[in-house]
Motif scaffolding. Structure first.
Motif, PDB file in Angstrom:
ATOM      1  N   GLU A 124     -69.862 -37.074 -23.403  1.00 43.54           N
ATOM      2  CA  GLU A 124     -68.273 -36.438 -23.518  1.00 43.54           C
ATOM      3  C   GLU A 124     -67.403 -37.660 -23.478  1.00 43.54           C
ATOM      4  O   GLU A 124     -66.345 -37.656 -24.347  1.00 43.54           O
ATOM      5  CB  GLU A 124     -68.050 -35.198 -22.609  1.00 43.54           C
ATOM      6  CG  GLU A 124     -66.774 -34.777 -22.775  1.00 43.54           C
ATOM      7  CD  GLU A 124     -66.598 -33.610 -21.807  1.00 43.54           C
ATOM      8  OE1 GLU A 124     -65.573 -33.081 -21.949  1.00 43.54           O
ATOM      9  OE2 GLU A 124     -67.630 -33.255 -21.165  1.00 43.54           O
ATOM     10  N   VAL A 125     -67.363 -38.395 -22.477  1.00 45.23           N
ATOM     11  CA  VAL A 125     -66.240 -39.405 -22.286  1.00 45.23           C
ATOM     12  C   VAL A 125     -66.171 -40.439 -23.420  1.00 45.23           C
ATOM     13  O   VAL A 125     -65.152 -40.953 -23.985  1.00 45.23           O
ATOM     14  CB  VAL A 125     -66.382 -40.089 -20.999  1.00 45.23           C
ATOM     15  CG1 VAL A 125     -65.472 -41.311 -20.570  1.00 45.23           C
ATOM     16  CG2 VAL A 125     -66.254 -38.948 -19.928  1.00 45.23           C
TER      17      VAL A 125
ATOM     18  N   ASP B 240     -67.640 -40.231 -26.298  1.00 42.31           N
ATOM     19  CA  ASP B 240     -67.372 -39.582 -27.593  1.00 42.31           C
ATOM     20  C   ASP B 240     -65.852 -39.562 -27.746  1.00 42.31           C
ATOM     21  O   ASP B 240     -65.116 -39.713 -28.768  1.00 42.31           O
ATOM     22  CB  ASP B 240     -67.853 -38.020 -27.625  1.00 42.31           C
ATOM     23  CG  ASP B 240     -69.214 -38.018 -28.366  1.00 42.31           C
ATOM     24  OD1 ASP B 240     -69.384 -38.932 -29.017  1.00 42.31           O
ATOM     25  OD2 ASP B 240     -69.866 -37.014 -28.306  1.00 42.31           O
ATOM     26  N   ARG B 241     -65.118 -39.124 -26.740  1.00 46.16           N
ATOM     27  CA  ARG B 241     -63.776 -39.067 -26.590  1.00 46.16           C
ATOM     28  C   ARG B 241     -62.879 -40.445 -26.929  1.00 46.16           C
ATOM     29  O   ARG B 241     -62.190 -40.511 -27.670  1.00 46.16           O
ATOM     30  CB  ARG B 241     -63.203 -38.463 -25.266  1.00 46.16           C
ATOM     31  CG  ARG B 241     -61.576 -37.936 -25.320  1.00 46.16           C
ATOM     32  CD  ARG B 241     -61.091 -37.664 -23.986  1.00 46.16           C
ATOM     33  NE  ARG B 241     -61.794 -36.485 -23.611  1.00 46.16           N
ATOM     34  CZ  ARG B 241     -62.570 -36.254 -22.608  1.00 46.16           C
ATOM     35  NH1 ARG B 241     -62.777 -37.485 -21.715  1.00 46.16           N
ATOM     36  NH2 ARG B 241     -63.174 -35.143 -22.352  1.00 46.16           N
ATOM     37  N   ILE B 242     -63.484 -41.500 -26.457  1.00 41.96           N
ATOM     38  CA  ILE B 242     -62.974 -42.841 -26.803  1.00 41.96           C
ATOM     39  C   ILE B 242     -63.088 -43.223 -28.103  1.00 41.96           C
ATOM     40  O   ILE B 242     -62.317 -43.979 -28.773  1.00 41.96           O
ATOM     41  CB  ILE B 242     -63.503 -43.784 -25.529  1.00 41.96           C
ATOM     42  CG1 ILE B 242     -63.117 -43.483 -24.188  1.00 41.96           C
ATOM     43  CG2 ILE B 242     -63.356 -45.359 -26.087  1.00 41.96           C
ATOM     44  CD1 ILE B 242     -63.770 -44.464 -23.364  1.00 41.96           C
TER      45      ILE B 242
ATOM     46  N   ARG C  76     -63.433 -41.126 -30.681  1.00 47.18           N
ATOM     47  CA  ARG C  76     -62.330 -40.382 -31.444  1.00 47.18           C
ATOM     48  C   ARG C  76     -60.996 -40.921 -31.233  1.00 47.18           C
ATOM     49  O   ARG C  76     -60.090 -40.934 -32.416  1.00 47.18           O
ATOM     50  CB  ARG C  76     -62.167 -38.843 -30.793  1.00 47.18           C
ATOM     51  CG  ARG C  76     -63.521 -38.126 -31.279  1.00 47.18           C
ATOM     52  CD  ARG C  76     -63.150 -36.598 -30.888  1.00 47.18           C
ATOM     53  NE  ARG C  76     -62.989 -36.120 -29.746  1.00 47.18           N
ATOM     54  CZ  ARG C  76     -63.921 -35.892 -28.773  1.00 47.18           C
ATOM     55  NH1 ARG C  76     -65.167 -35.794 -29.154  1.00 47.18           N
ATOM     56  NH2 ARG C  76     -63.530 -35.532 -27.602  1.00 47.18           N
ATOM     57  N   LEU C  77     -60.732 -41.660 -30.158  1.00 47.40           N
ATOM     58  CA  LEU C  77     -59.297 -42.234 -30.067  1.00 47.40           C
ATOM     59  C   LEU C  77     -59.253 -43.524 -30.905  1.00 47.40           C
ATOM     60  O   LEU C  77     -58.391 -43.598 -31.634  1.00 47.40           O
ATOM     61  CB  LEU C  77     -59.068 -42.636 -28.760  1.00 47.40           C
ATOM     62  CG  LEU C  77     -58.721 -41.419 -27.612  1.00 47.40           C
ATOM     63  CD1 LEU C  77     -58.798 -41.888 -26.324  1.00 47.40           C
ATOM     64  CD2 LEU C  77     -57.271 -40.872 -27.871  1.00 47.40           C
TER      65      LEU C  77
ATOM     66  N   ARG D  97     -59.105 -42.093 -34.616  1.00 45.00           N
ATOM     67  CA  ARG D  97     -57.515 -41.590 -34.818  1.00 45.00           C
ATOM     68  C   ARG D  97     -56.713 -42.710 -35.042  1.00 45.00           C
ATOM     69  O   ARG D  97     -55.731 -42.725 -35.589  1.00 45.00           O
ATOM     70  CB  ARG D  97     -57.189 -40.571 -33.934  1.00 45.00           C
ATOM     71  CG  ARG D  97     -56.185 -39.854 -34.024  1.00 45.00           C
ATOM     72  CD  ARG D  97     -56.108 -38.387 -33.426  1.00 45.00           C
ATOM     73  NE  ARG D  97     -56.232 -38.505 -31.961  1.00 45.00           N
ATOM     74  CZ  ARG D  97     -57.247 -38.294 -31.374  1.00 45.00           C
ATOM     75  NH1 ARG D  97     -58.046 -37.815 -31.988  1.00 45.00           N
ATOM     76  NH2 ARG D  97     -57.241 -38.316 -30.023  1.00 45.00           N
TER      77      ARG D  97
ATOM     78  N   GLY E 236     -71.243 -42.617 -27.731  1.00 49.73           N
ATOM     79  CA  GLY E 236     -69.925 -42.186 -28.029  1.00 49.73           C
ATOM     80  C   GLY E 236     -70.106 -42.565 -29.800  1.00 49.73           C
ATOM     81  O   GLY E 236     -70.225 -43.774 -29.975  1.00 49.73           O
TER      82      GLY E 236
ATOM     83  N   CYS F 251     -63.990 -48.056 -21.407  1.00 47.80           N
ATOM     84  CA  CYS F 251     -65.471 -47.681 -21.259  1.00 47.80           C
ATOM     85  C   CYS F 251     -65.878 -48.577 -20.317  1.00 47.80           C
ATOM     86  O   CYS F 251     -66.877 -47.692 -19.504  1.00 47.80           O
ATOM     87  CB  CYS F 251     -66.274 -48.405 -22.637  1.00 47.80           C
ATOM     88  SG  CYS F 251     -65.652 -47.392 -24.220  1.00 47.80           S
TER      89      CYS F 251
END
Length: 254
Positions: free
Chosen positions: A26-27, A29-31, A33-34, A37, A60, A157
């Motif tokens: 989850e962590v 994956d969020r990085i 996505r950042l 984006r 991720g 990370c």
């Protein structure tokens, strides 16, 4: 243009994973996505090196083909993350067709990697164990702002890996402390019990109580070595498990 395939090693059983499996995080994956984006790239991923140095695990990832997103495994003909690990420096490619360090553009399923930038990810010991990648499907001039963003996200990370290592060390230290406390209580209980015994039966009762409750033993018996140092005689068998052969005497070498 070299073609790469998304695949898993059928014999890979490392780190508790079964064959052909990796794990989404989850962590991370969020990085990813950042990075996706903020840099406006079609794909981004944290690629972790497996113990043999190949790059397979995608804890991720965003924008990768469905099979890679589902299995979180990737296998590149030229391990770019291994290049980052060896150099301990970012690998920034503006145009894969015009960069002698790489073998042209890579295709991962439907994803074309024509330009990419990867920053090292370190574990708690300072070893580079992976990289954060931003992938563009067309040649791209990565700006200073792009690279600064990737550097910060890669540092996040690394920080996450260090935090997890500290948590694991704390958990292991807690286990060691718990075992030491339990051992101290066990020895204290044994000492207190033996302070009050005077007969062999009381010795057996003390051992049965302290050892049985302190270690979870299912049964306890007391045996003494004979004077000839060749035999072992069970002087008490009252706490032996029901249904097992009665123990009386046996040779030491048995």
């Amino acid at each position: 243009m070299p073609e790469t395939q998304v695949a898993g090693d059928p014999s890979d059983q490392r780190d508790g994973r079964t064959a052909g499996e990796s794990v989404a995080d989850e962590v991370f994956d969020r990085i990813a996505r950042l990075a996706h984006r903020h840099l406006d790239v079609p794909a981004a991923a944290i690629v972790m090196l497996s113990p043999d140095g190949s790059e397979k695990m995608l804890p991720g990832a965003v924008g990768f083909p469905a099979d890679a997103q589902r299995r979180r495994l990737i296998d590149l003909e030229k391990p770019l993350t291994a290049m980052v690990a060896r150099s301990r420096a970012p690998l920034v490619v503006h145009d894969a067709d015009d960069d002698p360090r790489v073998d042209g553009r890579h295709r991962i399923g439907e994803l074309l990697a024509a330009a990419y930038a990867g920053y090292p990810v370190e574990d708690a010991r300072g070893h580079v164990v992976g990289a954060l990648w931003a992938v563009a499907s067309e040649p791209r001039t990565w700006t200073d702002s792009d690279l600064a963003t990737l550097a910060d996200l890669a540092a996040a990370c690394s920080g996450e890996l260090r935090l997890r290592a500290e948590r694991e060390r704390a958990r292991l230290a807690e286990q060691v402390a718990f075992r030491a406390h339990r051992r101290s209580r066990f020895l204290l209980g044994l000492s207190e019990r033996f302070a009050r015994v005077t007969t062999l039966d009381e010795v057996e009762d003390a051992i049965a109580h302290v050892v049985g409750t302190g270690t979870g033993a299912r049964w306890v018996s007391l045996a003494l070595v004979d004077a000839d140092r060749r035999h072992l005689t069970f002087v008490t068998v009252g706490h032996q498990e029901p249904g097992t052969p009665q123990l009386r005497s046996t040779r030491l070498d048995e």
